[in-house]
Scaffold this motif. Structure first.
Motif, PDB file in Angstrom:
ATOM      1  N   ARG A   1       0.835  -1.202   0.000  1.00  0.00           N
ATOM      2  CA  ARG A   1       0.000   0.000   0.000  1.00  0.00           C
ATOM      3  C   ARG A   1       0.871   1.254   0.000  1.00  0.00           C
ATOM      4  O   ARG A   1       1.532   1.558   0.984  1.00  0.00           O
ATOM      5  CB  ARG A   1      -0.896   0.012   1.229  1.00  0.00           C
ATOM      6  CG  ARG A   1      -1.789  -1.212   1.324  1.00  0.00           C
ATOM      7  CD  ARG A   1      -2.532  -1.246   2.642  1.00  0.00           C
ATOM      8  NE  ARG A   1      -3.265  -2.505   2.795  1.00  0.00           N
ATOM      9  CZ  ARG A   1      -3.583  -3.029   3.963  1.00  0.00           C
ATOM     10  NH1 ARG A   1      -3.229  -2.433   5.097  1.00  0.00           N
ATOM     11  NH2 ARG A   1      -4.250  -4.165   4.010  1.00  0.00           N
ATOM     12  N   GLY A   2       0.833   1.956  -1.112  1.00  0.00           N
ATOM     13  CA  GLY A   2       1.522   3.232  -1.227  1.00  0.00           C
ATOM     14  C   GLY A   2       0.511   4.347  -1.096  1.00  0.00           C
ATOM     15  O   GLY A   2      -0.690   4.096  -0.940  1.00  0.00           O
ATOM     16  N   GLU A   3       0.965   5.575  -1.169  1.00  0.00           N
ATOM     17  CA  GLU A   3       0.044   6.701  -1.059  1.00  0.00           C
ATOM     18  C   GLU A   3      -0.865   6.801  -2.277  1.00  0.00           C
ATOM     19  O   GLU A   3      -1.987   7.281  -2.178  1.00  0.00           O
ATOM     20  CB  GLU A   3       0.820   7.994  -0.851  1.00  0.00           C
ATOM     21  CG  GLU A   3       1.445   8.077   0.519  1.00  0.00           C
ATOM     22  CD  GLU A   3       2.123   9.416   0.785  1.00  0.00           C
ATOM     23  OE1 GLU A   3       1.875  10.377   0.036  1.00  0.00           O
ATOM     24  OE2 GLU A   3       2.887   9.480   1.741  1.00  0.00           O
ATOM     25  N   GLY A   4      -0.410   6.342  -3.448  1.00  0.00           N
ATOM     26  CA  GLY A   4      -1.181   6.474  -4.673  1.00  0.00           C
ATOM     27  C   GLY A   4      -2.043   5.282  -5.022  1.00  0.00           C
ATOM     28  O   GLY A   4      -3.085   5.422  -5.644  1.00  0.00           O
ATOM     29  N   SER A   5      -1.621   4.074  -4.650  1.00  0.00           N
ATOM     30  CA  SER A   5      -2.400   2.874  -4.975  1.00  0.00           C
ATOM     31  C   SER A   5      -1.886   1.682  -4.182  1.00  0.00           C
ATOM     32  O   SER A   5      -0.910   1.772  -3.444  1.00  0.00           O
ATOM     33  CB  SER A   5      -2.330   2.576  -6.477  1.00  0.00           C
ATOM     34  OG  SER A   5      -1.024   2.191  -6.835  1.00  0.00           O
ATOM     35  N   THR A   6      -2.572   0.564  -4.357  1.00  0.00           N
ATOM     36  CA  THR A   6      -2.197  -0.689  -3.702  1.00  0.00           C
ATOM     37  C   THR A   6      -1.845  -1.711  -4.768  1.00  0.00           C
ATOM     38  O   THR A   6      -2.581  -1.888  -5.731  1.00  0.00           O
ATOM     39  CB  THR A   6      -3.356  -1.218  -2.835  1.00  0.00           C
ATOM     40  OG1 THR A   6      -3.628  -0.252  -1.811  1.00  0.00           O
ATOM     41  CG2 THR A   6      -3.006  -2.551  -2.196  1.00  0.00           C
ATOM     42  N   ILE A   7      -0.710  -2.368  -4.588  1.00  0.00           N
ATOM     43  CA  ILE A   7      -0.269  -3.413  -5.506  1.00  0.00           C
ATOM     44  C   ILE A   7      -0.592  -4.752  -4.865  1.00  0.00           C
ATOM     45  O   ILE A   7      -0.231  -5.001  -3.708  1.00  0.00           O
ATOM     46  CB  ILE A   7       1.241  -3.301  -5.780  1.00  0.00           C
ATOM     47  CG1 ILE A   7       1.550  -1.942  -6.392  1.00  0.00           C
ATOM     48  CG2 ILE A   7       1.716  -4.437  -6.671  1.00  0.00           C
ATOM     49  CD1 ILE A   7       3.012  -1.594  -6.372  1.00  0.00           C
ATOM     50  N   GLN A   8      -1.292  -5.607  -5.592  1.00  0.00           N
ATOM     51  CA  GLN A   8      -1.667  -6.937  -5.107  1.00  0.00           C
ATOM     52  C   GLN A   8      -0.685  -7.969  -5.677  1.00  0.00           C
ATOM     53  O   GLN A   8      -0.464  -7.999  -6.883  1.00  0.00           O
ATOM     54  CB  GLN A   8      -3.077  -7.291  -5.592  1.00  0.00           C
ATOM     55  CG  GLN A   8      -4.147  -6.314  -5.190  1.00  0.00           C
ATOM     56  CD  GLN A   8      -4.604  -6.522  -3.756  1.00  0.00           C
ATOM     57  OE1 GLN A   8      -4.421  -7.577  -3.166  1.00  0.00           O
ATOM     58  NE2 GLN A   8      -5.225  -5.496  -3.193  1.00  0.00           N
ATOM     59  N   VAL A   9      -0.134  -8.799  -4.793  1.00  0.00           N
ATOM     60  CA  VAL A   9       0.762  -9.869  -5.214  1.00  0.00           C
ATOM     61  C   VAL A   9       0.211 -11.177  -4.664  1.00  0.00           C
ATOM     62  O   VAL A   9       0.120 -11.348  -3.448  1.00  0.00           O
ATOM     63  CB  VAL A   9       2.202  -9.656  -4.676  1.00  0.00           C
ATOM     64  CG1 VAL A   9       3.109 -10.792  -5.123  1.00  0.00           C
ATOM     65  CG2 VAL A   9       2.753  -8.311  -5.108  1.00  0.00           C
ATOM     66  N   ALA A  10      -0.174 -12.089  -5.559  1.00  0.00           N
ATOM     67  CA  ALA A  10      -0.633 -13.403  -5.119  1.00  0.00           C
ATOM     68  C   ALA A  10       0.556 -14.166  -4.544  1.00  0.00           C
ATOM     69  O   ALA A  10       1.650 -14.140  -5.106  1.00  0.00           O
ATOM     70  CB  ALA A  10      -1.248 -14.167  -6.285  1.00  0.00           C
ATOM     71  N   LEU A  11       0.346 -14.823  -3.424  1.00  0.00           N
ATOM     72  CA  LEU A  11       1.432 -15.552  -2.762  1.00  0.00           C
ATOM     73  C   LEU A  11       1.263 -17.065  -2.876  1.00  0.00           C
ATOM     74  O   LEU A  11       1.751 -17.802  -2.012  1.00  0.00           O
ATOM     75  CB  LEU A  11       1.522 -15.139  -1.288  1.00  0.00           C
ATOM     76  CG  LEU A  11       1.985 -13.710  -1.031  1.00  0.00           C
ATOM     77  CD1 LEU A  11       1.978 -13.408   0.461  1.00  0.00           C
ATOM     78  CD2 LEU A  11       3.370 -13.469  -1.615  1.00  0.00           C
ATOM     79  N   ASP A  12       0.597 -17.530  -3.929  1.00  0.00           N
ATOM     80  CA  ASP A  12       0.442 -18.964  -4.093  1.00  0.00           C
ATOM     81  C   ASP A  12       1.809 -19.632  -4.211  1.00  0.00           C
ATOM     82  O   ASP A  12       2.694 -19.142  -4.885  1.00  0.00           O
ATOM     83  CB  ASP A  12      -0.448 -19.296  -5.301  1.00  0.00           C
ATOM     84  CG  ASP A  12      -0.150 -18.461  -6.526  1.00  0.00           C
ATOM     85  OD1 ASP A  12       0.239 -17.291  -6.377  1.00  0.00           O
ATOM     86  OD2 ASP A  12      -0.306 -18.975  -7.647  1.00  0.00           O
ATOM     87  N   LYS A  13       1.968 -20.704  -3.456  1.00  0.00           N
ATOM     88  CA  LYS A  13       3.217 -21.483  -3.388  1.00  0.00           C
ATOM     89  C   LYS A  13       4.388 -20.695  -2.790  1.00  0.00           C
ATOM     90  O   LYS A  13       5.533 -21.078  -2.955  1.00  0.00           O
ATOM     91  CB  LYS A  13       3.614 -22.010  -4.769  1.00  0.00           C
ATOM     92  CG  LYS A  13       2.580 -22.836  -5.467  1.00  0.00           C
ATOM     93  CD  LYS A  13       2.497 -24.208  -4.875  1.00  0.00           C
ATOM     94  CE  LYS A  13       1.518 -25.033  -5.698  1.00  0.00           C
ATOM     95  NZ  LYS A  13       1.258 -26.295  -5.127  1.00  0.00           N
ATOM     96  N   SER A  14       4.097 -19.597  -2.083  1.00  0.00           N
ATOM     97  CA  SER A  14       5.191 -18.800  -1.524  1.00  0.00           C
ATOM     98  C   SER A  14       5.911 -19.516  -0.388  1.00  0.00           C
ATOM     99  O   SER A  14       7.116 -19.334  -0.219  1.00  0.00           O
ATOM    100  CB  SER A  14       4.698 -17.434  -1.056  1.00  0.00           C
ATOM    101  OG  SER A  14       3.799 -17.563   0.017  1.00  0.00           O
ATOM    102  N   ALA A  15       5.213 -20.334   0.386  1.00  0.00           N
ATOM    103  CA  ALA A  15       5.882 -21.059   1.481  1.00  0.00           C
ATOM    104  C   ALA A  15       6.963 -21.969   0.917  1.00  0.00           C
ATOM    105  O   ALA A  15       8.116 -21.932   1.357  1.00  0.00           O
ATOM    106  CB  ALA A  15       4.868 -21.856   2.294  1.00  0.00           C
ATOM    107  N   ALA A  16       6.611 -22.769  -0.090  1.00  0.00           N
ATOM    108  CA  ALA A  16       7.591 -23.670  -0.712  1.00  0.00           C
ATOM    109  C   ALA A  16       8.679 -22.856  -1.411  1.00  0.00           C
ATOM    110  O   ALA A  16       9.859 -23.209  -1.369  1.00  0.00           O
ATOM    111  CB  ALA A  16       6.902 -24.609  -1.693  1.00  0.00           C
ATOM    112  N   GLY A  17       8.288 -21.763  -2.055  1.00  0.00           N
ATOM    113  CA  GLY A  17       9.259 -20.927  -2.753  1.00  0.00           C
ATOM    114  C   GLY A  17      10.254 -20.283  -1.813  1.00  0.00           C
ATOM    115  O   GLY A  17      11.463 -20.279  -2.075  1.00  0.00           O
TER     116      GLY A  17
END
Length: 173
Positions: free
Chosen positions: A130-146
């Motif tokens: 979350r920045g002042e201008g917008s929010t960037i969404q990042v899917a974290l699927d498989k992030s634990a294994a990664g």
């Protein structure tokens, strides 16, 4: 006899080139949408990188180096300037991390030192930046294994180099 010697000389001179061409390139390991690879500067190991691109075209990279875990994001659409910093909130699951991201051209980066937040990155479905201008969404699927593979990549590549001076060090993602 001269033809034999000339042919032999050509083969001897070309053999190292042919051998090098046969060597497999170091490839990234894929875990879900994430690519994990070791990064070298010349023959010296520097870090391991886990990256992916969001549906909005933002390149997201987690790096593991001597300083720990870091998060960086870049987009060709961004015009951020060099050496500036911006306040952000990183939200993963129930964890919130307030930080200042450092800029370089069209990229931002921030160290991730908070253990609770790191645990949330492994368990959450998504990361919101979350920045002042917008929010960037990042899917974290498989992030634990990664992230586990990212850490093992770093640990494996810190191992002592092989003792055979004629063999290039293996680059293990």
């Amino acid at each position: 006899m001269r033809l034999f010697l000339a042919t032999s000389l050509v083969l001897v001179l070309l053999a190292p080139t042919a051998y090098a061409a046969e060597q497999p390139k170091d490839e990234a390991v894929t875990i879900g949408p994430w690519q994990i690879e070791a990064a070298y500067k010349g023959q010296k190991f520097e870090r391991c990188v886990m990256s992916r691109e969001t549906s909005d075209g933002v390149n997201v990279r987690f790096t593991r180096d001597v300083d720990g875990l870091g998060l960086s994001m870049s987009s060709p659409k961004w015009k951020l300037g060099r050496g500036k910093s911006y306040p952000v909130e990183l939200a993963a699951g129930t964890s919130l991390l307030k930080a200042e991201v450092e800029t370089a051209g069209n990229a931002v980066s921030v160290p991730v030192k908070d253990d609770r937040f790191l645990k949330s990155l492994k368990l959450a479905d998504g990361l919101e930046v979350r920045g002042e201008g917008s929010t960037i969404q990042v899917a974290l699927d498989k992030s634990a294994a990664g992230l586990e593979r990212l850490e093992s990549c770093y640990t494996k590549n810190l191992a002592p180099a092989e003792t055979n001076p004629f063999v290039a060090p293996s680059k293990k993602p």
